[in-house]
Design an enzyme around this catalytic site. Structure first.
Site, PDB file in Angstrom:
ATOM      1  N   CYS A 161       4.502  -6.339 -10.148  1.00 11.36           N
ATOM      2  CA  CYS A 161       5.609  -5.415  -9.916  1.00 11.36           C
ATOM      3  C   CYS A 161       5.590  -4.447 -11.074  1.00 11.36           C
ATOM      4  CB  CYS A 161       6.955  -6.141  -9.941  1.00 11.36           C
ATOM      5  SG  CYS A 161       7.173  -7.311  -8.592  1.00 11.36           S
ATOM      6  N   GLY A 190       3.648  -2.026  -6.853  1.00 15.09           N
ATOM      7  CA  GLY A 190       4.499  -2.665  -5.845  1.00 15.09           C
ATOM      8  C   GLY A 190       4.973  -1.640  -4.842  1.00 15.09           C
ATOM      9  N   ASN A 207       8.740  -8.734 -13.750  1.00 14.36           N
ATOM     10  CA  ASN A 207       7.366  -8.702 -13.254  1.00 14.36           C
ATOM     11  C   ASN A 207       6.708 -10.014 -13.646  1.00 14.36           C
ATOM     12  OD1 ASN A 207       4.332  -7.037 -14.405  1.00 14.36           O
ATOM     13  ND2 ASN A 207       4.689  -8.130 -12.523  1.00 14.36           N
ATOM     14  N   GLY A 208       6.191 -10.729 -12.664  1.00 19.62           N
ATOM     15  CA  GLY A 208       5.516 -11.991 -12.954  1.00 19.62           C
ATOM     16  C   GLY A 208       5.927 -13.045 -11.965  1.00 19.62           C
ATOM     17  N   TYR A 210      -7.976  -4.290 -11.557  1.00 15.19           N
ATOM     18  CA  TYR A 210      -7.413  -3.678 -10.354  1.00 15.19           C
ATOM     19  C   TYR A 210      -6.001  -3.105 -10.528  1.00 15.19           C
ATOM     20  CZ  TYR A 210      -5.095  -3.562  -5.746  1.00 15.19           C
ATOM     21  OH  TYR A 210      -4.358  -3.192  -4.653  1.00 15.19           O
ATOM     22  N   THR A 214      -9.840   2.361  -6.751  1.00 16.35           N
ATOM     23  CA  THR A 214      -9.894   1.771  -8.083  1.00 16.35           C
ATOM     24  C   THR A 214     -11.311   1.689  -8.659  1.00 16.35           C
ATOM     25  OG1 THR A 214      -7.872   0.595  -7.613  1.00 16.35           O
ATOM     26  CG2 THR A 214      -9.164  -0.255  -9.432  1.00 16.35           C
ATOM     27  N   ASP A 236     -14.179  -2.828  -7.231  1.00 18.20           N
ATOM     28  CA  ASP A 236     -13.724  -3.529  -8.443  1.00 18.20           C
ATOM     29  C   ASP A 236     -13.694  -5.032  -8.207  1.00 18.20           C
ATOM     30  OD1 ASP A 236     -11.201  -2.045  -7.044  1.00 18.20           O
ATOM     31  OD2 ASP A 236     -10.730  -4.133  -7.500  1.00 18.20           O
TER      32      ASP A 236
HETATM   33  O1  LIG Z   1     -11.373  -8.187  -0.759  1.00 17.85           O
HETATM   34  P1  LIG Z   1     -10.027  -7.597  -0.475  1.00 17.85           P
HETATM   35  O2  LIG Z   1      -9.041  -8.665  -0.083  1.00 17.85           O
HETATM   36  O3  LIG Z   1     -10.094  -6.465   0.493  1.00 17.85           O
HETATM   37  O4  LIG Z   1      -9.420  -7.061  -1.847  1.00 17.85           O
HETATM   38  C1  LIG Z   1     -10.103  -6.229  -2.738  1.00 17.85           C
HETATM   39  C2  LIG Z   1      -9.916  -4.767  -2.432  1.00 17.85           C
HETATM   40  O5  LIG Z   1      -8.500  -4.420  -2.461  1.00 17.85           O
HETATM   41  C3  LIG Z   1      -8.253  -3.475  -3.484  1.00 17.85           C
HETATM   42  O6  LIG Z   1      -8.161  -2.152  -2.969  1.00 17.85           O
HETATM   43  P2  LIG Z   1      -6.823  -1.442  -2.496  1.00 17.85           P
HETATM   44  O7  LIG Z   1      -7.031  -0.806  -1.188  1.00 17.85           O
HETATM   45  O8  LIG Z   1      -5.666  -2.395  -2.597  1.00 17.85           O
HETATM   46  O9  LIG Z   1      -6.495  -0.326  -3.601  1.00 17.85           O
HETATM   47  P3  LIG Z   1      -7.303   0.875  -4.274  1.00 17.85           P
HETATM   48  O10 LIG Z   1      -7.187   2.067  -3.367  1.00 17.85           O
HETATM   49  O11 LIG Z   1      -6.606   1.069  -5.565  1.00 17.85           O
HETATM   50  O12 LIG Z   1      -8.718   0.486  -4.466  1.00 17.85           O
HETATM   51  C4  LIG Z   1      -9.422  -3.575  -4.430  1.00 17.85           C
HETATM   52  O13 LIG Z   1      -9.633  -2.353  -5.115  1.00 17.85           O
HETATM   53  C5  LIG Z   1     -10.574  -3.886  -3.477  1.00 17.85           C
HETATM   54  O14 LIG Z   1     -11.034  -2.703  -2.867  1.00 17.85           O
HETATM   55  N1  LIG Z   2       4.754  -9.326  -8.500  1.00 20.70           N
HETATM   56  C1  LIG Z   2       5.819  -9.597  -9.178  1.00 20.70           C
HETATM   57  O1  LIG Z   2       5.885  -9.369 -10.379  1.00 20.70           O
HETATM   58  C2  LIG Z   2       6.918 -10.254  -8.380  1.00 20.70           C
HETATM   59  C3  LIG Z   2       8.177 -10.622  -9.136  1.00 20.70           C
HETATM   60  C4  LIG Z   2       8.917 -11.743  -8.442  1.00 20.70           C
HETATM   61  N2  LIG Z   2       8.188 -12.984  -8.554  1.00 20.70           N
HETATM   62  C5  LIG Z   2       9.176 -11.374  -6.988  1.00 20.70           C
HETATM   63  O2  LIG Z   2       8.535 -11.905  -6.109  1.00 20.70           O
HETATM   64  O3  LIG Z   2      10.005 -10.530  -6.748  1.00 20.70           O
HETATM   65 MG   LIG Z   3      -9.944  -0.903  -3.544  1.00 23.37          MG
END
Ligand SMILES: O=P(O)(O)OC[C@H]1O[C@H](OP(=O)(O)OP(=O)(O)O)[C@H](O)[C@@H]1O
Ligand SMILES: NC(=O)CC[C@H](N)C(=O)O
Ligand SMILES: [Mg+2]
Length: 503
Positions: free
Chosen positions: A2, A28, A101-102, A257, A303, A366
């Site tokens: 988050c 988030g 966050n956490g 990521y 990413t 990534d």
């Molecule tokens: O194997 P998976 O379960 O698919 O997860 C990994 C993928 O998900 C994320 O991308 P995402 O689309 O969330 O965000 P980004 O646009 O920042 O890369 C990450 O960068 C990988 O591409």
């Molecule tokens: N990803 C998070 O940091 C989540 C915070 C909290 N555990 C929630 O679920 O709202």
């Molecule tokens: Mg991605």
């Protein structure tokens, strides 16, 4: 993950919090909330949705006051109902609001003990509401209306004793000030910034330094693991280490990521760490794939772009943006259900055929978590005419669940769990597949920061730094949070129980 922000300003802070949340949106996408304090009263707006949808002009006008906190949510505990959007509020002592966050790893025990020992009712299934009540209970120790910085720090010390897991927290206490603290391992990030104004110094804390940059706050430093920062309403800054033996063991996946490349966390530039991930992986590819006839390196946006560029440099091959990303589709990995994630990859990415036709392409991402992205991307590359499709992941194989704020609760959802590299390659349809080694990833993230010696790497090696995770815990986490369980638990939005919410 988050995103959290908190500000003690000299003029209204609503817009700065909004701006901060907007640049933390990548942490988030499910819900957003802001609390400000205006003449001794909380002003709250929180709901499911993106920042730009949750806050209309009418909400912003009501969010008056020079002190406040904000949150963007990616649920990792409880449900995704709007009732569990943050910040949370409790009326005693003083009136406290909190954003977290956490993820707490002893939520079940806390729920029981809060009820039995403190007679505190918890209205949701959120671990963050528990955290707020533990803090509130400890702040009750000060029986007076006054609350000194020392009283606040003693309360945080006791909070650290009761709760376990990962937590970066911001909180505001009516009539007193803003409190921020970070867990004793510093698993989740938290930074402190300040800016000079004609009325005096303003302070801001945030999950990532990028949130400071956009409104002209300068990064002062990271909040240290176990440390608490308390800024009074008048703007006096107090800091104290509240945990003996705290150590810095940040989550390495923040660098892989979660965090934005333009952030600096734990004195390490996220961008720099990704360039070094590319360098390390490029070297490994040269070593292990000397015979491969790669024509072009293509990132899987977004990413992995900085990583892929560096791999191309290392291999002395062209780097091409063969996929175009639809900027209106968010991150797929942090979406709540697998069906939604699967659909979104195709909606989000499309090929530029000329970069694939008749070529042997090296796709770089990534990470490979559930394999949702890689499987579809490889198919798209082939449909666009690629001869061979090789795939490289800047993170090692993810084989273990995460319990510290990344929603990977079930080993069975992880494509690398119980599989060797060739089996994973077959599942995602790659001609060849390579993963970064954990040692190389650590080298890349550390860079030249000698003081950073350890990282939270449980998703790769199964070592949980809080030493409280056993098989029974992982099994109960899996049954509570795997995809099907989430579906049956989530309430229709209109049924969200919204106490103290300002529509
Ligand atoms: O194997 P998976 O379960 O698919 O997860 C990994 C993928 O998900 C994320 O991308 P995402 O689309 O969330 O965000 P980004 O646009 O920042 O890369 C990450 O960068 C990988 O591409
Ligand atoms: N990803 C998070 O940091 C989540 C915070 C909290 N555990 C929630 O679920 O709202
Ligand atoms: Mg991605």
């Amino acid at each position: 993950m988050c995103g959290i922000v908190g500000i003690v300003g000299k003029s209204p802070v609503n817009q700065i919090i909004y701006d901060g949340l907007t640049v933390l949106q990548h942490r988030g996408q499910d819900a957003a909330g802001i609390v400000t304090i205006d003449e001794g009263r909380f002003r709250l707006r929180k709901a499911n949705g993106l920042v730009r949808d949750v806050f209309q002009e009418r909400h912003m006008q009501r969010l008056q006051g020079n002190m406040g906190i904000g949150h963007v949510r990616y649920p990792t505990a409880g449900s995704s109902s709007s009732a569990e959007a943050q910040p949370f509020y409790v009326n005693s002592p003083f009136g406290i609001a909190l954003a977290h966050n956490g993820n707490l790893t002893n939520a079940t025990e806390l729920r029981e003990s809060l009820f039995k020992d403190a007679r505190r009712h918890i209205n949701t299934t959120s671990d963050s509401e528990l955290l707020l009540n533990v803090l509130a209970h400890e702040l009750c120790e000060s029986k007076l209306m006054e609350l000194s910085a020392d009283d606040v720090f003693s309360a945080v010390k006791r909070v650290h004793k009761h709760i376990r897991g990962a937590y970066a927290v911001v909180s505001v206490i009516i009539g007193h000030g803003l409190l921020a603290f970070r867990d004793p391992n510093g698993i989740r990030p938290l930074v402190l910034g300040q800016r000079e104004t004609e009325q005096g110094v303003e302070y801001m804390v945030a999950s990532e330094s990028v949130a400071l940059d956009i409104d002209g706050f300068k990064l002062v430093r990271d909040v240290a693991p176990g440390e608490a920062i308390y800024i009074t309403e008048a703007g006096e800054l107090h800091t104290k280490q509240c945990f003996e033996g705290a150590k810095c063991v940040p989550c390495i996946f923040e660098y892989v990521y979660f965090a934005r490349p333009d952030s600096t966390l734990n004195d390490v530039s996220v961008y720099g760490s990704r360039v070094r991930m590319g360098e390390q992986l490029g070297l490994k590819i040269k070593r292990e794939w000397a015979d491969l006839d790669i024509d072009v390196v293509i990132p899987v946006p977004e990413t992995s772009c900085d990583i892929a560029l560096e791999i191309a440099n290392e291999l002395q091959l062209p780097y091409r943006q063969g996929f175009v990303k639809n900027r209106y589709v968010g991150r797929t990995f942090i979406m709540p259900g697998q069906a939604q994630r699967k659909k979104s990859v195709r909606r989000k990415l499309n090929t530029i055929e000329v970069e694939f036709k008749g070529k042997n392409v090296l796709l770089v991402d990534d990470s490979v978590v559930r394999g949702t992205t890689s499987e579809q991307i490889i198919e798209m590359a082939r449909d666009a005419g690629a001869k061979k499709v090789y795939f490289a992941s800047a993170a090692p194989e993810i084989r273990f669940p995460n319990v510290y704020g990344i929603d990977m609760p079930s080993v069975n959802e992880l494509i690398a769990h119980g599989r060797e590299v060739n089996e994973i390659a077959e599942m995602i349809g790659a001609d060849e597949l390579i993963f970064q080694s954990l040692d190389d990833l650590i080298t890349a993230v550390k860079g030249d920061n000698e003081s950073l010696t350890h990282f939270e790497t449980s998703v790769f090696d199964g070592n949980y730094i809080t030493n409280d995770i056993d098989q029974a815990y992982l099994e109960s986490l899996e049954s509570a949070r795997k995809d099907n369980a989430k579906k049956s638990k989530s309430l229709p939005l209109e049924m969200g129980l919204e106490l103290h919410n300002d529509e």
